[in-house]
Design an enzyme around this catalytic site. Sequence first.
Site, short mmCIF file in Angstrom:
data_model
loop_
_atom_site.label_atom_id
_atom_site.label_comp_id
_atom_site.label_asym_id
_atom_site.label_seq_id
_atom_site.Cartn_x
_atom_site.Cartn_y
_atom_site.Cartn_z
CB ALA A 21 43.05 37.99 35.63
N GLY B 292 43.28 36.71 40.72
CA GLY B 292 44.15 37.88 40.76
C GLY B 292 43.74 38.89 41.82
CD GLU C 78 47.16 35.30 41.87
OE1 GLU C 78 46.33 35.61 40.99
OE2 GLU C 78 48.17 34.62 41.65
CD GLU D 126 43.71 31.84 40.00
OE1 GLU D 126 43.35 31.08 40.94
OE2 GLU D 126 44.22 32.95 40.19
C1 HXC Z 1 35.57 39.11 33.73
C2 HXC Z 1 33.94 38.97 35.32
C3 HXC Z 1 34.82 38.30 36.20
C4 HXC Z 1 36.15 38.07 35.76
C5 HXC Z 1 32.92 38.50 37.19
N1 HXC Z 1 32.77 39.07 35.98
N2 HXC Z 1 34.14 38.01 37.35
N3 HXC Z 1 34.32 39.37 34.10
N4 HXC Z 1 36.47 38.48 34.51
N5 HXC Z 1 37.08 37.49 36.52
C6 HXC Z 1 31.58 39.71 35.39
C7 HXC Z 1 30.56 38.68 34.95
O1 HXC Z 1 30.88 38.17 33.70
C8 HXC Z 1 29.31 39.52 34.96
O2 HXC Z 1 29.28 40.31 33.80
C9 HXC Z 1 29.51 40.46 36.14
O3 HXC Z 1 30.92 40.48 36.38
C10 HXC Z 1 28.81 39.98 37.40
O4 HXC Z 1 29.24 38.65 37.65
P1 HXC Z 1 28.21 37.47 37.95
O5 HXC Z 1 28.93 36.20 37.68
O6 HXC Z 1 26.92 37.68 37.24
O7 HXC Z 1 27.97 37.68 39.51
P2 HXC Z 1 27.63 36.59 40.61
O8 HXC Z 1 26.62 35.61 40.09
O9 HXC Z 1 27.33 37.35 41.84
O10 HXC Z 1 29.00 35.74 40.83
C11 HXC Z 1 30.13 36.39 41.36
C12 HXC Z 1 31.39 35.52 41.16
C13 HXC Z 1 31.51 35.10 39.68
C14 HXC Z 1 31.29 34.26 42.04
C15 HXC Z 1 32.58 36.35 41.62
O11 HXC Z 1 31.40 36.29 38.88
C16 HXC Z 1 32.81 34.43 39.32
O12 HXC Z 1 32.97 33.23 39.62
N6 HXC Z 1 33.71 35.17 38.68
C17 HXC Z 1 34.97 34.61 38.17
C18 HXC Z 1 35.94 34.39 39.29
C19 HXC Z 1 37.25 33.79 38.79
O13 HXC Z 1 37.26 32.72 38.19
N7 HXC Z 1 38.32 34.48 39.02
C20 HXC Z 1 39.68 34.05 38.60
C21 HXC Z 1 39.99 34.64 37.25
S1 HXC Z 1 41.56 34.06 36.62
P3 HXC Z 1 28.05 40.23 32.75
O14 HXC Z 1 28.48 41.13 31.64
O15 HXC Z 1 27.91 38.81 32.37
O16 HXC Z 1 26.89 40.74 33.54
C22 HXC Z 1 42.70 34.96 37.45
C23 HXC Z 1 44.16 34.67 37.09
C24 HXC Z 1 45.09 35.61 37.79
O17 HXC Z 1 42.41 35.75 38.26
C25 HXC Z 1 46.47 35.60 37.17
C26 HXC Z 1 46.76 36.81 36.34
C27 HXC Z 1 48.10 36.85 35.69
#
Ligand code: HXC
Length: 258
Positions: free
Chosen positions: A65, A109, A112, A132
Amino acid sequence: MAYETLIVETEDHVALIKLNRPEALNALNSQLLGELAEALKAAEENEKVRCVVITGSEKAFAAGADIKEMADKSFVDMFMSDFFGTETEQLLKMRKPVIAAVAGYALGGGCELAMMCDFIIAADNAKFGQPEINLGVVAGIGGTQRLTRFVGKSKSMEMHLTGRFMDADEAERSGLVSRVVPAKKLMDEAMAAAQKIAEKSLLTTMAVKEAVNRSYEMTLREGLLFERRLFHSLFATEDQSEGMNAFLEKREAQFRGK
Ligand code: HXC
């Protein structure tokens, strides 16, 4: 219909929906999930479509998400909008088969969303995770429930508690994905599987989907009866007659979904 966060193509009875927010690794925001719901509804209503494929990019199916969208929200915001509950309903309502073709990250997400599809074909670079916990929250659109059913309590608990990622081999070994293919062949393989499904009777593929999904909701005894009655009821269709006669006449069946 033009979408800003999706690319949708329909060809040969298959609707291909590509998540398309490359700048954010296909992070799921309200716009993307809203558009996805619309595209899925259109595919469900399009008589030509018999199977749907959802995919992302080579780098990310979806990295979860959108954290930027969520960061400043309050409990009241989340609760009153039933955050992502409404947006994901259409995918759960789909009666036509839906395949997830996953390359790269399928996190939070994203993982999921893939698990809400009927099965997952993974590229060998796929990485699944429910990170998360690192954000101080838990999965919110099915992770704790579906991942546990797919891979069992121990692995699901570890994934949710540590936030570690699972690679494609581990995902296949533990039953999360149906199979792993080389990343370069992912779309060919997923589209070939979709075409295979599209050649069958839509009536029957929809029946299969209902029966398999019942296995999560019913006792074994009730599920077996449901399946048997469904099997019996398909003898009222033209496609049963066509399928069995085609076999006996040593020819390809021509299903009409009737
Ligand atoms: C918003 C995101 C994002 C996310 C990545 N980006 N994941 N933006 N939400 N979930 C953005 C980064 O901010 C960045 O933008 C660009 O995408 C590239 O990401 P990087 O981190 O620079 O890439 P990398 O170093 O290759 O790392 C990849 C990654 C990492 C390991 C996937 O991005 C990461 O850990 N992302 C978050 C994963 C996460 O926590 N997901 C769960 C979310 S909570 P900029 O602008 O900075 O370049 C969830 C809840 C679900 O999903 C329930 C819903 C109801």
